[in-house]
Every structure is written in C-alpha cells, then in structure tokens.
Design a protein around this motif. Sequence first.
Motif, PDB file in Angstrom:
ATOM      1  N   GLY A  70       0.826  -1.203   0.000  1.00  0.00           N
ATOM      2  CA  GLY A  70       0.000   0.000   0.000  1.00  0.00           C
ATOM      3  C   GLY A  70       0.852   1.239   0.000  1.00  0.00           C
ATOM      4  N   PHE A  71       0.191   2.370  -0.115  1.00  0.00           N
ATOM      5  CA  PHE A  71       0.895   3.638   0.012  1.00  0.00           C
ATOM      6  C   PHE A  71       1.319   3.843   1.467  1.00  0.00           C
ATOM      7  CE2 PHE A  71      -1.605   4.485  -3.864  1.00  0.00           C
ATOM      8  CZ  PHE A  71      -0.576   4.909  -4.696  1.00  0.00           C
ATOM      9  N   VAL A  72       2.449   4.496   1.654  1.00  0.00           N
ATOM     10  CA  VAL A  72       2.924   4.781   2.998  1.00  0.00           C
ATOM     11  C   VAL A  72       1.845   5.569   3.755  1.00  0.00           C
ATOM     12  CG1 VAL A  72       4.654   6.035   4.346  1.00  0.00           C
ATOM     13  CG2 VAL A  72       5.345   4.738   2.303  1.00  0.00           C
ATOM     14  N   ASP A  73       1.520   5.132   4.955  1.00  0.00           N
ATOM     15  CA  ASP A  73       0.472   5.728   5.786  1.00  0.00           C
ATOM     16  C   ASP A  73      -0.927   5.537   5.203  1.00  0.00           C
ATOM     17  OD1 ASP A  73       2.356   6.662   7.650  1.00  0.00           O
ATOM     18  OD2 ASP A  73       2.690   8.494   6.494  1.00  0.00           O
ATOM     19  N   GLY A  74      -1.047   4.698   4.184  1.00  0.00           N
ATOM     20  CA  GLY A  74      -2.355   4.419   3.587  1.00  0.00           C
ATOM     21  C   GLY A  74      -2.825   3.017   3.943  1.00  0.00           C
ATOM     22  N   PRO A  75      -4.040   2.652   3.552  1.00  0.00           N
ATOM     23  CA  PRO A  75      -4.573   1.325   3.872  1.00  0.00           C
ATOM     24  C   PRO A  75      -3.850   0.220   3.123  1.00  0.00           C
ATOM     25  CG  PRO A  75      -6.070   2.511   2.408  1.00  0.00           C
ATOM     26  CD  PRO A  75      -5.013   3.488   2.808  1.00  0.00           C
ATOM     27  N   ASN A  76      -3.946  -0.970   3.644  1.00  0.00           N
ATOM     28  CA  ASN A  76      -3.377  -2.167   3.034  1.00  0.00           C
ATOM     29  C   ASN A  76      -4.281  -2.616   1.897  1.00  0.00           C
ATOM     30  OD1 ASN A  76      -1.967  -4.513   2.491  1.00  0.00           O
ATOM     31  ND2 ASN A  76      -2.387  -5.493   4.468  1.00  0.00           N
ATOM     32  N   ILE A  77      -3.735  -2.781   0.701  1.00  0.00           N
ATOM     33  CA  ILE A  77      -4.543  -3.265  -0.411  1.00  0.00           C
ATOM     34  C   ILE A  77      -4.869  -4.748  -0.230  1.00  0.00           C
ATOM     35  CG2 ILE A  77      -2.719  -4.028  -1.988  1.00  0.00           C
ATOM     36  CD1 ILE A  77      -5.715  -1.859  -2.994  1.00  0.00           C
ATOM     37  N   PHE A  78      -4.096  -5.439   0.631  1.00  0.00           N
ATOM     38  CA  PHE A  78      -4.288  -6.861   0.865  1.00  0.00           C
ATOM     39  C   PHE A  78      -5.168  -7.127   2.092  1.00  0.00           C
ATOM     40  CE2 PHE A  78       0.051  -7.856  -1.237  1.00  0.00           C
ATOM     41  CZ  PHE A  78      -0.534  -7.833  -2.489  1.00  0.00           C
ATOM     42  N   TYR A  79      -5.813  -8.266   2.052  1.00  0.00           N
ATOM     43  CA  TYR A  79      -6.614  -8.764   3.176  1.00  0.00           C
ATOM     44  C   TYR A  79      -5.709  -9.503   4.156  1.00  0.00           C
ATOM     45  CZ  TYR A  79      -9.809 -11.981   5.616  1.00  0.00           C
ATOM     46  OH  TYR A  79     -10.482 -12.709   6.566  1.00  0.00           O
ATOM     47  N   ILE A 176      -1.162 -15.735  -5.909  1.00  0.00           N
ATOM     48  CA  ILE A 176      -2.490 -15.372  -5.420  1.00  0.00           C
ATOM     49  C   ILE A 176      -2.386 -14.171  -4.495  1.00  0.00           C
ATOM     50  CG2 ILE A 176      -4.523 -16.170  -4.166  1.00  0.00           C
ATOM     51  CD1 ILE A 176      -3.684 -19.039  -4.853  1.00  0.00           C
ATOM     52  N   SER A 177      -3.103 -13.112  -4.828  1.00  0.00           N
ATOM     53  CA  SER A 177      -3.173 -11.928  -3.978  1.00  0.00           C
ATOM     54  C   SER A 177      -4.573 -11.838  -3.380  1.00  0.00           C
ATOM     55  CB  SER A 177      -2.870 -10.648  -4.766  1.00  0.00           C
ATOM     56  OG  SER A 177      -1.554 -10.660  -5.271  1.00  0.00           O
ATOM     57  N   ALA A 178      -4.664 -12.040  -2.068  1.00  0.00           N
ATOM     58  CA  ALA A 178      -5.938 -11.881  -1.374  1.00  0.00           C
ATOM     59  C   ALA A 178      -6.124 -10.397  -1.061  1.00  0.00           C
ATOM     60  CB  ALA A 178      -5.961 -12.706  -0.094  1.00  0.00           C
ATOM     61  N   CYS A 179      -7.094  -9.773  -1.717  1.00  0.00           N
ATOM     62  CA  CYS A 179      -7.269  -8.325  -1.629  1.00  0.00           C
ATOM     63  C   CYS A 179      -8.383  -7.959  -0.647  1.00  0.00           C
ATOM     64  CB  CYS A 179      -7.567  -7.744  -3.009  1.00  0.00           C
ATOM     65  SG  CYS A 179      -6.193  -7.934  -4.173  1.00  0.00           S
ATOM     66  N   ALA A 180      -8.313  -6.750  -0.145  1.00  0.00           N
ATOM     67  CA  ALA A 180      -9.184  -6.299   0.937  1.00  0.00           C
ATOM     68  C   ALA A 180     -10.651  -6.251   0.522  1.00  0.00           C
ATOM     69  CB  ALA A 180      -8.724  -4.927   1.423  1.00  0.00           C
ATOM     70  N   ALA A 181     -11.514  -6.325   1.514  1.00  0.00           N
ATOM     71  CA  ALA A 181     -12.963  -6.342   1.279  1.00  0.00           C
ATOM     72  C   ALA A 181     -13.434  -5.034   0.668  1.00  0.00           C
ATOM     73  CB  ALA A 181     -13.697  -6.599   2.594  1.00  0.00           C
ATOM     74  N   GLY A 182     -14.471  -5.142  -0.169  1.00  0.00           N
ATOM     75  CA  GLY A 182     -15.125  -3.969  -0.730  1.00  0.00           C
ATOM     76  C   GLY A 182     -14.647  -3.542  -2.096  1.00  0.00           C
ATOM     77  N   GLY A 183     -13.601  -4.182  -2.587  1.00  0.00           N
ATOM     78  CA  GLY A 183     -13.049  -3.776  -3.885  1.00  0.00           C
ATOM     79  C   GLY A 183     -13.617  -4.572  -5.040  1.00  0.00           C
ATOM     80  N   ASN A 253     -11.357   2.170  -3.011  1.00  0.00           N
ATOM     81  CA  ASN A 253     -11.178   3.461  -2.332  1.00  0.00           C
ATOM     82  C   ASN A 253     -10.134   4.353  -3.013  1.00  0.00           C
ATOM     83  OD1 ASN A 253     -13.074   2.693  -0.406  1.00  0.00           O
ATOM     84  ND2 ASN A 253     -11.517   1.828   0.955  1.00  0.00           N
ATOM     85  N   LYS A 254     -10.300   4.530  -4.314  1.00  0.00           N
ATOM     86  CA  LYS A 254      -9.444   5.418  -5.117  1.00  0.00           C
ATOM     87  C   LYS A 254      -8.011   4.916  -5.257  1.00  0.00           C
ATOM     88  CE  LYS A 254     -12.160   9.517  -3.855  1.00  0.00           C
ATOM     89  NZ  LYS A 254     -12.121  10.900  -3.284  1.00  0.00           N
TER      90      LYS A 254
END
Length: 334
Positions: A70-79, A176-183, A253-254
């Motif tokens: 993820g971006f520094v200080d941003g959310p984790n793109i991964f679950y 396999i990339s397990a990505c965060a919920a809602g995407g 989320n953008k």
Amino acid sequence: MKRLLLVIMMLSFGNFTKVGAQGSLAIGNNKLTFQEHVIFKGWKNCVKLSNGSVELIVTTDVGPRIIRFGFVDGPNIFYVSPTDKGKTGGTDWHLYGGHRFWHSPEVAPRTYSPDNSPVNYTWDGTTLKLIQDVEPLTSIVKEIEITLKADKDEVKVMHRMINKSCWNVELAPWSISACAAGGRAIVPQEPYIDPADYLLPIRPIVLWAYTKMTDPRYTWGDKYIQAKQDSLIKSETKIGVLNKQKWVAFYLNKTLFVKTFGYDPNALYPDYGCNNEIYINGDFLEVESLGPLSKILPQGIIEHTEYWSLHKVLLQEEDDSIEKNVLPLVKWNK
C-alpha cells in the motif's frame, strides 16, 4: 548465519548503509529503505521495503508471504485474516492473507501444504529474496524475489519453484493476492471482431462448480469483466480466463492495483486453459495469475513473474472510465 550474510551483502554496496536494523539505498532523490524486525498484525519478524511512496511488508515467521502492499500511511490493499493473524507453527494450513504462492492444479493435500514455518531471506540492496524450506508433503521449495523500484511505485515479484524430489513433477506456478474487502477486480476481455472477419473463439471463460452466472457480484461487460467483493454475500464464487491482454486490476477506495503477467500462445495452462483467475467470498477477493503447466525434473526450476503497480485514481464502473483511467497505467514488462 542469516544476519552475517545480510551484513556482508550490505557492506558490498557503496551507497548502502546499515543503521541498526534498517538500511537505505539512495537513487537520485529517492531512497529505497529496508527494515528488519517490523511487527505487523502480531508477527514479530517482518521485513519492510519502501521507496517513500509505497511499502511492502513480508512475513518471515511464516511464508513466503507478502502481507502488506500500500501507500505509505495508507490502507493495506491486501486482506489479512483476523483469525489467523500472528499465528505460527502447527500442521494445519492457515489462510493468513496477503500474497501467497501455490502450485496448480488445486488438489488437497498437495496445494494446501502449510506455510507455517519461518523463511530465510537475503537482501542485496535492491532485491529481497524469500526462501522457504523444502515442503515435506511435496518436496518443492518456493522462493519469491521482490524488487521495488526506488523512483516508481512499481514492483517486480518473481516466483520460483524448485523440485527437490527424485521424480518428475507436473504443475503450474500460481500466484495469489488476497485483496481487501469492498473492492472490485477488472479483467480485460478480448476485442470484439465481426464474424465476417474472424470465425474462431478467442476468449475462453471457465466457471467453477460453485459459480452462478446470475451472481450479482459480476458485471459481464463487452470489454471488461468486473467482479465485486460484497461482505453481505457470503457464498464463494470463482471464474477463470485465458487472459491474452496480460493484465488485471483491483480497485478499492481510489487506489488501483495493477498486475501484469505472461501469456504464451504455445503453452498449456491449467484449469481448462486459465492464466488468470478471480475468487470471491464474504471476506475478500483474490486476484490470481498462473504460469503454464510444466514438467519439472528433479532439481529442476520453473519461474513465474508478476509486475505490480499502485496508483491513486478516481474510477467509475463504466467501460469509458476504465479505458481512460486504467489502460494508460498498464505496462507490460519483459
């Protein structure tokens, strides 16, 4: 031994300095930092790579796994699994989350060989290499090499399998990339061709036994297949495609996560010919790519490479928005 090897490699780079458990490599005005013993979600021995804009965290207590991107200080793109986070050891396979490396076709117990043990790693100033011990169930060694660019939000992720058994093994590398919920995942389709110009099929779509074509999480567009994660829908679903466009994206989320990967028209891919698959359940969405089925001789090696990039973008669901905002960000790297 691991610490000694790490120090030796650090000292071999003139611009690389070790400060406690952290080092940095300056490239122009950018700085690539390497930090050991980072605590993340209960795992005490993680390693972090950052270029000041994006960061990756890998576990070394289990794996090989990339547990954060993820971006520094941003959310984790991964679950990250709330029930498995911080766990180590044992003989049961755990989801954990993040990015993992499997072998295809999927079959138990081979595919579900646990990755609950510590992994070794090396860092040469530009590339972090994760090295798994031999899997007792399969006699396969898995390695992941991670190279983060200092001046761009791009990562080369090379996956390697080594056959340590005394017999040939046929399988395909499966990342396999397990990505965060809602995407939502965005899978490009093959371009439309008028039947007067071309008569043969060009875009196989594979459905699993538990996949319903009426599932509202899918949008079957003319140019793109979009698959959404919806935490209110708990059922599992999965599709696969032969992706000749060699890219897939995940948007949340953008933030846009883009993968590019290979396609060999002469190769045989698993799962009725899939090199790209999407899996969804009530907690996360997986973005997967696969290499060709290969016969690996004893001590033989196969490799599968993905190129990742991360972008901040405002994206709508219409094809025009994807054409305008995603396609310019897709790069194929050889």
